[in-house]
Design a protein around this motif. Structure first.
Motif, PDB file in Angstrom:
ATOM      1  N   GLY A 282       0.807  -1.216   0.000  1.00 58.14           N
ATOM      2  CA  GLY A 282       0.000   0.000   0.000  1.00 58.14           C
ATOM      3  C   GLY A 282       0.833   1.256   0.000  1.00 58.14           C
ATOM      4  N   LEU A 283       2.036   1.170  -0.541  1.00 66.40           N
ATOM      5  CA  LEU A 283       2.964   2.298  -0.542  1.00 66.40           C
ATOM      6  C   LEU A 283       3.192   2.845  -1.946  1.00 66.40           C
ATOM      7  N   ALA A 284       2.194   2.754  -2.786  1.00 65.02           N
ATOM      8  CA  ALA A 284       2.292   3.325  -4.132  1.00 65.02           C
ATOM      9  C   ALA A 284       1.154   4.310  -4.323  1.00 65.02           C
ATOM     10  N   ASP A 285       1.486   5.523  -4.727  1.00 66.83           N
ATOM     11  CA  ASP A 285       0.477   6.553  -4.960  1.00 66.83           C
ATOM     12  C   ASP A 285       0.198   6.763  -6.438  1.00 66.83           C
ATOM     13  N   ARG A 286       1.230   6.530  -7.243  1.00 65.40           N
ATOM     14  CA  ARG A 286       1.086   6.760  -8.681  1.00 65.40           C
ATOM     15  C   ARG A 286       1.875   5.696  -9.429  1.00 65.40           C
ATOM     16  N   VAL A 287       1.369   5.324 -10.596  1.00 65.18           N
ATOM     17  CA  VAL A 287       2.045   4.380 -11.482  1.00 65.18           C
ATOM     18  C   VAL A 287       2.384   5.074 -12.792  1.00 65.18           C
ATOM     19  N   LEU A 288       3.603   4.870 -13.258  1.00 62.90           N
ATOM     20  CA  LEU A 288       4.001   5.253 -14.606  1.00 62.90           C
ATOM     21  C   LEU A 288       4.308   3.959 -15.345  1.00 62.90           C
ATOM     22  N   ALA A 289       3.415   3.560 -16.225  1.00 65.70           N
ATOM     23  CA  ALA A 289       3.599   2.320 -16.978  1.00 65.70           C
ATOM     24  C   ALA A 289       3.892   2.669 -18.432  1.00 65.70           C
ATOM     25  N   TYR A 290       5.138   2.417 -18.861  1.00 59.17           N
ATOM     26  CA  TYR A 290       5.547   2.668 -20.241  1.00 59.17           C
ATOM     27  C   TYR A 290       5.317   1.389 -21.045  1.00 59.17           C
ATOM     28  N   VAL A 291       4.439   1.465 -22.016  1.00 56.50           N
ATOM     29  CA  VAL A 291       4.029   0.276 -22.771  1.00 56.50           C
ATOM     30  C   VAL A 291       4.560   0.364 -24.199  1.00 56.50           C
ATOM     31  N   ALA A 292       5.319  -0.656 -24.591  1.00 59.71           N
ATOM     32  CA  ALA A 292       5.914  -0.698 -25.934  1.00 59.71           C
ATOM     33  C   ALA A 292       5.140  -1.682 -26.809  1.00 59.71           C
ATOM     34  N   MET A 329       3.634   4.201 -25.383  1.00 52.74           N
ATOM     35  CA  MET A 329       2.564   4.914 -24.700  1.00 52.74           C
ATOM     36  C   MET A 329       2.822   4.870 -23.195  1.00 52.74           C
ATOM     37  N   LEU A 330       2.650   6.014 -22.536  1.00 46.25           N
ATOM     38  CA  LEU A 330       2.792   6.090 -21.089  1.00 46.25           C
ATOM     39  C   LEU A 330       1.414   6.230 -20.458  1.00 46.25           C
ATOM     40  N   ALA A 331       1.112   5.343 -19.506  1.00 43.77           N
ATOM     41  CA  ALA A 331      -0.109   5.453 -18.715  1.00 43.77           C
ATOM     42  C   ALA A 331       0.265   6.030 -17.349  1.00 43.77           C
ATOM     43  N   ILE A 332      -0.345   7.149 -16.981  1.00 40.88           N
ATOM     44  CA  ILE A 332      -0.134   7.759 -15.668  1.00 40.88           C
ATOM     45  C   ILE A 332      -1.404   7.533 -14.866  1.00 40.88           C
TER      46      ILE A 332
END
Length: 347
Positions: A282-292, A329-332
């Motif tokens: 439970g220590l994640a506030d935001r995700v940056l997922a870079y999808v190729a 593509m980056l998903a924020i």
């Protein structure tokens, strides 16, 4: 009573002064003392934990009763508690300040309330002048106060089928140059970058923020978590900042120590195991997922176990933005359910 034009200019100046202060456990704050005629008598800013606050820094440059009847323009509500320094609200009262203009309320349960104390002493108080500018300057500090810990971003790069590496473990590079440049820009905005010893041993990352071959002016502090020894010649040991090393174990303790050190924002880049551990805790506030747009197959997933035994327990996120980066593509996205209300000020 309305804020006068000269006072608006003074707040603009106070914000400039605040930006000179270091990011850390305490907020960046600036102050300007104006004479009854609107002339600048003194300026100050907070130079770091344990040093005089901005108001005291400015008042210290005046002698005798020079501040009597003057106006104090401050970017944050004068504090109302005794910590490593005394309460600024009382110092302003004792100095004879007759009017205080500030931008933002102090969010601290302990440190807040300075405005009320000033008004009780007969000081005229105006709040909210250039609040947006002040909020933008110390947004990470405000978030850290609300959470009671640093704001944590978990980043990973993945193939379209959700893999972080090929079957042999190779992962450089899943994404293209535009995505990698975006990662470095975001690293430069963070106070710390965190990896596990597995990533250090496998990839020997420098953990710097770079614009091509040039280092960004601001560099995140490198943090390594794990029980395995980091080699003496590892690239992370040549980082502009001395690396922090923590044994594998309780992530809450690690984050608490980083918070104590004044880290306001952390960037997790440690591979699937560490990323999954932070999300599961439970220590994640935001995700940056870079999808190729590539397919890798195999079992090297971008995330592993995150404590979701069934679909009803899925961790759901709110996607703030989809950002095209070349072919990638980056998903924020944000974990809105992690926020809590730890509002104990540390000024």
């Amino acid at each position: 009573m309305a804020v006068h034009e000269v006072e608006r200019h003074a707040m603009t100046r106070a914000l400039e002064l605040a930006a000179r202060g270091p990011r850390g456990a305490n907020p960046q704050v600036g102050a300007v003392i104006l004479s009854p005629a609107g002339e600048i008598l003194a300026e100050g800013w907070h130079h770091g934990a344990g040093t005089p606050h901005a108001e005291i820094d400015a008042l210290s440059k005046l002698q005798g009763d020079a501040a009597r009847g003057a106006t104090a323009v401050v970017t944050l509500e004068p504090c109302n508690h005794t910590g490593r320094t005394g309460p600024c609200s009382l110092a302003l009262i004792d100095a004879g300040i007759s009017r205080v203009i500030y931008a933002l309320d102090d969010p601290g349960v302990v440190s807040g309330g300075g405005a009320e104390r000033l008004r009780s002493a007969g000081v005229e108080v105006e709040a909210g002048e250039q609040a947006d500018g002040a909020r933008a300057l110390i947004s990470d500090w405000l978030t850290a106060q609300r959470l009671g810990r640093p704001h944590i971003t978990v980043k990973w790069a993945q193939s379209l089928d959700g893999r972080a590496a090929a079957a042999d473990g190779s992962s450089q590079w899943i994404t293209g140059s535009a995505a990698r440049a975006d990662v470095h820009r975001r690293r430069a905005a963070a106070d710390a970058i965190i990896v596990g010893t597995g990533t250090v041993l496998a990839d020997d990352p420098a953990l710097t923020a770079r614009d091509g071959d040039t280092l960004y002016e601001h560099q995140p502090i490198p943090v390594v978590i794990g029980s395995r020894e980091t080699p003496t010649d590892a690239a992370v040991r040549r980082h502009p900042h001395e690396a922090l090393f923590y044994a594998a174990g309780d992530l809450q303790s690690v984050i608490a120590d980083l918070h104590e050190r004044g880290i306001q924002s952390a960037f997790i880049e440690g591979g699937p195991t560490l990323a999954s551990s932070f999300i599961a805790a439970g220590l994640a506030d935001r995700v940056l997922a870079y999808v190729a747009p590539v397919l890798l197959g195999g079992g090297r997933l971008a995330l592993t176990e995150i404590g979701v035994p069934t679909i009803s327990a899925a961790r759901r996120l709110a996607v703030e933005e989809w950002v095209p980066l070349g072919a990638d593509m980056l998903a924020i996205a944000t974990f809105e359910d992690n926020e809590s209300d730890h509002n104990e000020g540390v000024r």
